[in-house]
Structure formats: C-alpha cells, structure tokens
Design a protein around this motif. Structure first.
Motif, PDB file in Angstrom:
ATOM      1  N   MET A 102       0.819  -1.204  -0.176  1.00 28.73           N
ATOM      2  CA  MET A 102      -0.114  -0.056  -0.046  1.00 28.73           C
ATOM      3  C   MET A 102       0.886   1.352  -0.057  1.00 28.73           C
ATOM      4  O   MET A 102       0.936   1.973   0.866  1.00 28.73           O
ATOM      5  N   PRO A 103       1.570   1.530  -1.049  1.00 29.50           N
ATOM      6  CA  PRO A 103       2.109   2.696  -1.183  1.00 29.50           C
ATOM      7  C   PRO A 103       1.579   3.959  -0.926  1.00 29.50           C
ATOM      8  O   PRO A 103       2.055   4.868  -0.391  1.00 29.50           O
ATOM      9  N   GLU A 104       0.305   3.936  -1.485  1.00 30.73           N
ATOM     10  CA  GLU A 104      -0.410   5.309  -1.369  1.00 30.73           C
ATOM     11  C   GLU A 104      -0.879   5.785   0.250  1.00 30.73           C
ATOM     12  O   GLU A 104      -0.739   6.664   0.623  1.00 30.73           O
ATOM     13  N   ARG A 105      -0.989   4.493   0.969  1.00 28.22           N
ATOM     14  CA  ARG A 105      -1.172   4.653   2.415  1.00 28.22           C
ATOM     15  C   ARG A 105       0.066   5.077   3.284  1.00 28.22           C
ATOM     16  O   ARG A 105      -0.331   6.087   3.871  1.00 28.22           O
ATOM     17  N   ARG A 106       1.078   4.608   2.797  1.00 24.92           N
ATOM     18  CA  ARG A 106       2.172   4.831   3.649  1.00 24.92           C
ATOM     19  C   ARG A 106       2.581   6.262   3.178  1.00 24.92           C
ATOM     20  O   ARG A 106       2.759   7.101   4.106  1.00 24.92           O
ATOM     21  N   GLU A 107       2.356   6.747   1.699  1.00 22.35           N
ATOM     22  CA  GLU A 107       2.736   7.971   1.349  1.00 22.35           C
ATOM     23  C   GLU A 107       1.702   9.163   2.435  1.00 22.35           C
ATOM     24  O   GLU A 107       2.276  10.147   2.773  1.00 22.35           O
ATOM     25  N   ALA A 108       0.547   8.691   2.437  1.00 22.90           N
ATOM     26  CA  ALA A 108      -0.471   9.397   3.104  1.00 22.90           C
ATOM     27  C   ALA A 108      -0.265   9.769   4.580  1.00 22.90           C
ATOM     28  O   ALA A 108      -0.280  10.756   4.954  1.00 22.90           O
ATOM     29  N   LEU A 109       0.321   8.653   5.142  1.00 25.34           N
ATOM     30  CA  LEU A 109       0.582   8.724   6.486  1.00 25.34           C
ATOM     31  C   LEU A 109       1.663   9.469   6.766  1.00 25.34           C
ATOM     32  O   LEU A 109       2.191  10.443   7.764  1.00 25.34           O
ATOM     33  N   THR A 110       2.893   9.395   5.897  1.00 28.29           N
ATOM     34  CA  THR A 110       3.928  10.090   5.877  1.00 28.29           C
ATOM     35  C   THR A 110       3.654  11.682   5.892  1.00 28.29           C
ATOM     36  O   THR A 110       4.309  12.520   6.281  1.00 28.29           O
ATOM     37  N   ASN A 111       3.056  11.971   4.797  1.00 31.46           N
ATOM     38  CA  ASN A 111       2.476  13.348   4.609  1.00 31.46           C
ATOM     39  C   ASN A 111       1.697  13.911   5.725  1.00 31.46           C
ATOM     40  O   ASN A 111       2.084  15.050   6.270  1.00 31.46           O
ATOM     41  N   LEU A 112       0.773  13.155   6.259  1.00 36.14           N
ATOM     42  CA  LEU A 112       0.202  13.646   7.597  1.00 36.14           C
ATOM     43  C   LEU A 112       1.308  13.744   8.559  1.00 36.14           C
ATOM     44  O   LEU A 112       1.099  14.911   9.651  1.00 36.14           O
ATOM     45  N   SER A 113       2.253  12.781   8.711  1.00 36.63           N
ATOM     46  CA  SER A 113       2.948  12.930   9.997  1.00 36.63           C
ATOM     47  C   SER A 113       3.983  14.369   9.776  1.00 36.63           C
ATOM     48  O   SER A 113       3.992  15.143  10.788  1.00 36.63           O
ATOM     49  N   SER A 114       4.147  14.494   8.617  1.00 39.00           N
ATOM     50  CA  SER A 114       5.216  16.154   8.385  1.00 39.00           C
ATOM     51  C   SER A 114       4.176  17.241   8.593  1.00 39.00           C
ATOM     52  O   SER A 114       4.744  18.201   9.198  1.00 39.00           O
ATOM     53  N   SER A 115       3.010  17.096   8.295  1.00 39.35           N
ATOM     54  CA  SER A 115       2.057  18.245   8.567  1.00 39.35           C
ATOM     55  C   SER A 115       1.875  18.499   9.927  1.00 39.35           C
ATOM     56  O   SER A 115       1.819  19.471  10.502  1.00 39.35           O
ATOM     57  N   LEU A 116       1.807  17.173  10.793  1.00 35.14           N
ATOM     58  CA  LEU A 116       1.798  17.323  12.239  1.00 35.14           C
ATOM     59  C   LEU A 116       3.050  17.979  13.029  1.00 35.14           C
ATOM     60  O   LEU A 116       2.996  18.615  13.781  1.00 35.14           O
ATOM     61  N   GLN A 117       4.078  17.490  12.481  1.00 37.59           N
ATOM     62  CA  GLN A 117       5.147  17.888  12.742  1.00 37.59           C
ATOM     63  C   GLN A 117       5.324  19.513  12.687  1.00 37.59           C
ATOM     64  O   GLN A 117       6.136  20.148  13.501  1.00 37.59           O
ATOM     65  N   GLN A 118       4.865  20.100  11.744  1.00 37.25           N
ATOM     66  CA  GLN A 118       4.905  21.415  11.303  1.00 37.25           C
ATOM     67  C   GLN A 118       4.138  22.118  12.382  1.00 37.25           C
ATOM     68  O   GLN A 118       4.370  23.471  12.590  1.00 37.25           O
TER      69      GLN A 118
ATOM     70  N   LEU B 291      -0.632  15.566  20.518  1.00 37.28           N
ATOM     71  CA  LEU B 291      -0.001  15.766  19.211  1.00 37.28           C
ATOM     72  C   LEU B 291       1.310  15.058  19.012  1.00 37.28           C
ATOM     73  O   LEU B 291       1.336  14.405  18.116  1.00 37.28           O
ATOM     74  N   LEU B 292       2.420  15.001  20.176  1.00 39.24           N
ATOM     75  CA  LEU B 292       3.287  14.161  19.691  1.00 39.24           C
ATOM     76  C   LEU B 292       3.093  12.725  19.748  1.00 39.24           C
ATOM     77  O   LEU B 292       3.754  11.894  19.153  1.00 39.24           O
ATOM     78  N   ASP B 293       2.209  12.358  20.724  1.00 40.27           N
ATOM     79  CA  ASP B 293       1.783  11.000  20.611  1.00 40.27           C
ATOM     80  C   ASP B 293       1.265  10.632  19.472  1.00 40.27           C
ATOM     81  O   ASP B 293       1.218   9.390  18.722  1.00 40.27           O
ATOM     82  N   ALA B 294       0.273  11.297  18.636  1.00 39.50           N
ATOM     83  CA  ALA B 294      -0.543  11.245  17.398  1.00 39.50           C
ATOM     84  C   ALA B 294       0.636  11.219  16.294  1.00 39.50           C
ATOM     85  O   ALA B 294       0.699  10.117  15.577  1.00 39.50           O
ATOM     86  N   ILE B 295       1.640  11.958  16.349  1.00 35.72           N
ATOM     87  CA  ILE B 295       2.705  11.747  15.422  1.00 35.72           C
ATOM     88  C   ILE B 295       3.411  10.575  15.428  1.00 35.72           C
ATOM     89  O   ILE B 295       3.762   9.813  14.512  1.00 35.72           O
ATOM     90  N   ASP B 296       3.698  10.167  16.775  1.00 32.22           N
ATOM     91  CA  ASP B 296       4.444   8.690  16.847  1.00 32.22           C
ATOM     92  C   ASP B 296       3.527   7.636  16.422  1.00 32.22           C
ATOM     93  O   ASP B 296       4.174   6.592  15.667  1.00 32.22           O
ATOM     94  N   ARG B 297       2.326   7.614  16.610  1.00 30.49           N
ATOM     95  CA  ARG B 297       1.555   6.601  16.316  1.00 30.49           C
ATOM     96  C   ARG B 297       1.294   6.762  14.731  1.00 30.49           C
ATOM     97  O   ARG B 297       1.398   5.549  13.930  1.00 30.49           O
TER      98      ARG B 297
END
Length: 61
Positions: free
Chosen positions: A1-17, A40-46
């Motif tokens: 599922m590359p699309e899912r992984r990419e979406a999760l990675t993008n979400l993590s990046s947005s949250l980190q900002q 928020l930090l817990d959500a990023i980790d998850r």
C-alpha cells in the motif's frame, strides 16, 4: 500500500509542522496547550509507527 504509507508520511510531516507553532504559542500559565502538545506528539508517533508498520508487514511477506 504505497499510497497509504505516503499519505501517513505526509500527515506526519504536517503534524510535525504544528509542533513549533504550539510551542511558540504556549505561555507559562497555559494549562491546555502543553496537554495538547503531548497528545500531538503521541499522534505523530502513532502515525509514524503505522507508516513504517506497512513496510514491516510487506518485508515479511
């Protein structure tokens, strides 16, 4: 599922900002922002674990 992984990675990046913005807004008397920061930090980790979990599951297949 590359699309899912990419979406999760993008979400993590947005949250980190959002982290530095929350840190900048936090004042000594704030009760809720530090609590929100921990969540928020817990959500990023998850999200990061979930994104890398897909890689781990595929590697085992």
């Amino acid at each position: 599922m590359p699309e899912r992984r990419e979406a999760l990675t993008n979400l993590s990046s947005s949250l980190q900002q959002a982290v530095p913005a929350l840190q900048a807004l936090t004042q000594p008397g704030d009760e809720h922002l530090p609590f929100a920061m921990r969540h928020l930090l817990d959500a990023i980790d998850r999200v990061d674990v979930e994104a890398t979990g897909d890689l781990d599951r595929r590697a085992r297949s």
